[in-house]
Design a protein around this motif. Structure first.
Motif, short mmCIF file in Angstrom:
data_model
loop_
_atom_site.label_atom_id
_atom_site.label_comp_id
_atom_site.label_asym_id
_atom_site.label_seq_id
_atom_site.Cartn_x
_atom_site.Cartn_y
_atom_site.Cartn_z
N VAL A 154 59.78 28.66 -19.35
CA VAL A 154 58.63 29.19 -19.23
C VAL A 154 57.23 29.41 -18.73
CG1 VAL A 154 58.25 27.56 -21.52
CG2 VAL A 154 57.54 26.75 -18.82
N GLY A 155 56.49 30.24 -19.35
CA GLY A 155 55.27 31.39 -17.79
C GLY A 155 54.55 29.50 -17.15
N ILE A 156 53.80 29.81 -16.77
CA ILE A 156 53.08 29.12 -15.49
C ILE A 156 52.22 28.48 -16.39
CG2 ILE A 156 51.21 29.01 -13.58
CD1 ILE A 156 52.74 31.52 -12.40
N SER A 157 50.80 29.15 -17.03
CA SER A 157 50.19 29.04 -18.02
C SER A 157 50.64 27.60 -19.47
CB SER A 157 48.78 29.76 -19.05
OG SER A 157 50.46 30.45 -19.41
N ARG A 158 51.34 27.98 -19.51
CA ARG A 158 52.77 27.05 -20.66
C ARG A 158 53.17 26.32 -19.82
NH1 ARG A 158 52.31 26.73 -25.61
NH2 ARG A 158 52.77 29.17 -26.07
N ALA A 159 53.57 26.02 -19.12
CA ALA A 159 54.23 24.48 -18.19
C ALA A 159 52.74 23.96 -17.45
CB ALA A 159 54.91 25.34 -16.70
N ARG A 160 51.75 24.85 -17.04
CA ARG A 160 49.96 23.91 -16.50
C ARG A 160 49.96 23.61 -17.65
NH1 ARG A 160 47.45 28.09 -14.84
NH2 ARG A 160 48.45 28.09 -13.01
N LEU A 161 49.52 24.05 -18.78
CA LEU A 161 49.04 23.07 -20.13
C LEU A 161 50.36 21.58 -20.31
CD1 LEU A 161 47.27 23.41 -22.31
CD2 LEU A 161 48.88 24.83 -23.81
N LEU A 162 50.82 21.87 -20.28
CA LEU A 162 52.20 20.18 -20.66
C LEU A 162 52.10 19.13 -19.67
CD1 LEU A 162 55.20 22.35 -21.20
CD2 LEU A 162 54.49 21.35 -23.25
N LEU A 163 51.35 19.97 -17.88
CA LEU A 163 51.28 19.09 -17.37
C LEU A 163 50.15 18.12 -16.81
CD1 LEU A 163 53.09 21.24 -14.38
CD2 LEU A 163 53.80 18.83 -15.22
N SER A 164 48.81 19.40 -17.69
CA SER A 164 47.96 18.74 -18.23
C SER A 164 47.33 17.65 -19.08
CB SER A 164 46.66 19.93 -17.87
OG SER A 164 46.94 20.37 -19.47
N GLN A 165 48.74 18.21 -20.21
CA GLN A 165 48.12 17.12 -21.48
C GLN A 165 49.30 15.84 -21.35
OE1 GLN A 165 49.57 19.76 -24.47
NE2 GLN A 165 47.62 20.45 -24.87
N GLY A 166 50.17 16.16 -20.01
CA GLY A 166 50.79 14.89 -20.04
C GLY A 166 52.23 14.15 -21.07
N LYS A 167 52.48 15.90 -21.56
CA LYS A 167 53.64 16.09 -21.86
C LYS A 167 54.75 16.11 -21.08
CE LYS A 167 51.42 17.11 -26.48
NZ LYS A 167 51.84 18.25 -26.85
N ALA A 168 54.92 16.60 -19.57
CA ALA A 168 55.55 16.80 -18.46
C ALA A 168 55.42 16.18 -17.62
CB ALA A 168 55.88 18.31 -18.97
#
Length: 53
Positions: free
Chosen positions: A17-31
C-alpha cells in the motif's frame, strides 16, 4: 510513489500500500509496525473484520 509492505493478522503478505494508507492504518490503531527495514506493517484484525477503504 513509495510502497509499504503489509501483512494480515496471520502474517500472510498482502499487496503493498502507499505511505498515506499505511499512515492512516497506523494512526487509527488498525495496524502496527512489524519490521523497520524493509518497512512492514501488520494488521491487528483479519481482513474479514477490517475495511481498508
Amino acid at each position: 510513489m513509495t510502497k509499504v509492505f503489509i501483512l494480515d493478522a496471520n502474517q500472510q503478505p498482502l499487496y503493498p500500500v502507499g505511505i498515506s494508507r499505511a499512515r492512516l492504518l497506523l494512526s487509527q490503531g488498525k495496524a502496527s509496525v512489524f519490521q523497520r527495514y524493509p518497512f512492514t506493517i501488520i494488521l491487528k484484525e483479519s481482513l474479514s473484520h477490517l475495511n481498508l477503504e
